[in-house]
Design a protein around this motif. Structure first.
Motif, PDB file in Angstrom:
ATOM      1  N   LEU A  79       0.837  -1.213   0.000  1.00 50.68           N
ATOM      2  CA  LEU A  79       0.000   0.000   0.000  1.00 50.68           C
ATOM      3  C   LEU A  79       0.864   1.252   0.000  1.00 50.68           C
ATOM      4  N   LYS A 132       1.061   4.293  -2.642  1.00 51.04           N
ATOM      5  CA  LYS A 132       0.876   5.686  -2.206  1.00 51.04           C
ATOM      6  C   LYS A 132       2.092   6.569  -2.535  1.00 51.04           C
ATOM      7  N   GLU A 133       3.263   6.040  -2.255  1.00 51.99           N
ATOM      8  CA  GLU A 133       4.472   6.848  -2.482  1.00 51.99           C
ATOM      9  C   GLU A 133       5.013   6.701  -3.900  1.00 51.99           C
ATOM     10  N   SER A 136       1.019  13.238 -10.782  1.00 53.32           N
ATOM     11  CA  SER A 136       1.081  12.533  -9.520  1.00 53.32           C
ATOM     12  C   SER A 136       2.328  11.645  -9.462  1.00 53.32           C
ATOM     13  N   SER A 190       2.177   8.983  -7.662  1.00 54.66           N
ATOM     14  CA  SER A 190       1.692   7.644  -7.324  1.00 54.66           C
ATOM     15  C   SER A 190       0.958   6.969  -8.477  1.00 54.66           C
TER      16      SER A 190
END
Ligand code: HEM
Length: 413
Positions: A13, A17-18, A391, A393
């Motif tokens: 996860l 996210k990163e 983004s 991510s």
């Protein structure tokens, strides 16, 4: 000695996210170019830095067979392609790819692209605005098919399929499944053309990928199965269309760093250095993946056979130990770059023939040069207000607006 290790059950996860920065964040906090984590429920080793990249490309230590996650194979790669091969089989298949990357062939691609940019810009003059990401995909698909000797039956459908192949690997739900169906449809399409080439019904150009790959004999001396040829021809078409991501980022850089754009216009900046900086600065592939071939020890750390190992592609391009002020867009940094195959690795590192470094790196650079030259010196346009953000991510990342250009006209000089 035990390797720096991220505690906790699973970090998939956090990876989502990163995104691009996941590995570099941890390399910084562990102050180490090697650490252990858990991804997709499995132990994973992450490598970075020049030394990490050099280790990763040692083919005595790492293999690719069975390394890539299934969702990548089912969309981006296809089964049985060069990315998943090792040893002699890989060397022979890679040589097939590199055999079409000659100077003459690259010049031909250059001309095809020029023609498509010309034709497209005439159309754009009739519109108020265009979306560069989508428009450049049409240009790239037409040029790529012509170059490969592939007759393009339904431009819109096939271009969309190529886009789905590279947009879908990390997406969820329907978008991901669209990637999988695009793959099987596109493979059916090319496999049928391979059959036609082999039985003489289609006279594809002698130097184009379709004909060269259809006639290629593998390490066992046999022709490749039709399906595998299709996978490999798509390994030419798909990534050429994916250069649209870099073209969108290049247009963003021209807009956000106007002093660099001015220098290109005046001819006192170099398009090559600009291209290199776009490839270094903006995110594309976060990492590449292999498996430990057999147990070995490195710097006192144990690498166990079969362990998934990731190389930090994005992180190496932003590593403050390798680049001065890596978060500044500064094409002139390439003036005194020492050309290492292990620091600047947006398309993988090491050598082309023995290792898995991208077979299309020269094509990418050249396509970007032609496209940027067109944007800077052949077109004039305005850039309306839009969402330029991207983004770290979503993979692949790209400017949210996909770069809208308005009042596009050809320059009169
Ligand atoms: C759009 C920009 C591109 C990016 C960011 C990119 C990136 C990459 C990366 C990261 C790898 C894997 C390196 C590794 O695992 O060590 C790779 C492999 C590969 N790329 Fe590209 N690529 C691009 C364009 C192209 C183009 C234009 C072509 C063909 C014309 C191409 C053909 C290939 C092939 C065949 C491989 C597999 C090489 C092997 O396994 O030996 N790529 N690319």
């Amino acid at each position: 000695m035990s390797m720096p290790k991220e505690e906790g059950l699973d970090h998939s996860l956090a990876f989502l996210k990163e995104g691009y920065e996941f590995i570099l964040h941890r390399r910084k906090s562990f102050q180490s170019n090697v650490f252990e984590t858990t991804l997709l429920g499995k132990k994973a080793i992450c490598l970075g830095g020049k030394e990490g990249a050099e280790l990763f490309y040692d083919t005595d230590k790492f293999i690719r067979a069975g390394a890539a996650p299934n969702r990548l194979v089912k969309t981006l790669f296809g089964e049985g392609g060069v990315q998943t091969l090792d040893g002699e089989q890989h060397r022979k298949r890679k040589a097939m790819f590199m055999s079409i990357m000659t100077k003459t062939q690259l010049q031909q691609l250059d001309q095809l692209l020029e023609t498509e940019w010309e034709k497209a810009s005439e159309q754009w003059e009739k519109n108020d605005q265009i979306t560069l990401y989508k428009e450049s995909q049409k240009i790239l698909m037409k040029a790529a098919c012509d170059w490969a000797g592939v007759p393009l039956d339904d431009e819109e459908k096939r271009t969309d399929q190529m886009r789905c192949l590279f947009e879908s690997p990390a997406s969820l739900g329907l978008a991901h499944w669209k990637g999988r169906t695009s793959r099987s449809d596109a493979e059916d399409w090319i496999a049928e053309l391979v059959e036609q080439v082999r039985n003489g019904d289609l006279h594809a150009t002698k130097e184009g990928a379709l004909r060269v790959f259809s006639e290629h004999r593998d390490s066992d001396g046999k022709l490749l199965p039709q399906r595998i040829v299709a996978v490999e021809v798509l390994n030419i078409l798909r990534p050429i269309v994916a250069i649209s991501i870099y073209i969108a980022f290049a247009a963003l850089a021209l807009h956000q760093f106007p002093q660099e754009s001015e220098r290109l216009k005046k001819g006192d900046g170099s398009i090559r250095r600009f291209v290199q900086e776009v490839r270094r600065f903006y995110p594309f592939f976060p990492a590449t993946v292999a498996k430990v071939k057999q147990d070995f020890e490195w710097k006192g750390y144990q690498f166990k056979e079969g362990t998934m190992t990731l190389l930090d592609l994005y992180g190496n391009n932003h590593d403050p130990n390798l680049w001065e002020q890596p978060d500044l867009f500064r094409p002139d940094r390439f003036l005194d770059w020492k050309e290492s195959p292990f620091d600047f690795i947006p398309q993988g590192g090491g050598v082309f023939d023995m290792g898995h470094r991208c077979a299309g790196e020269w094509v990418t650079i050249q396509v970007m040069e032609v496209s940027i030259d067109f944007l800077v010196n052949r077109l004039q346009y305005t850039v309306p207000k839009q969402d330029y953000s991207y983004s770290y991510s979503s993979m692949p990342s790209m400017p949210k607006s996909q770069i809208i250009l308005a009042d596009v006209r050809k320059q009169n000089n």
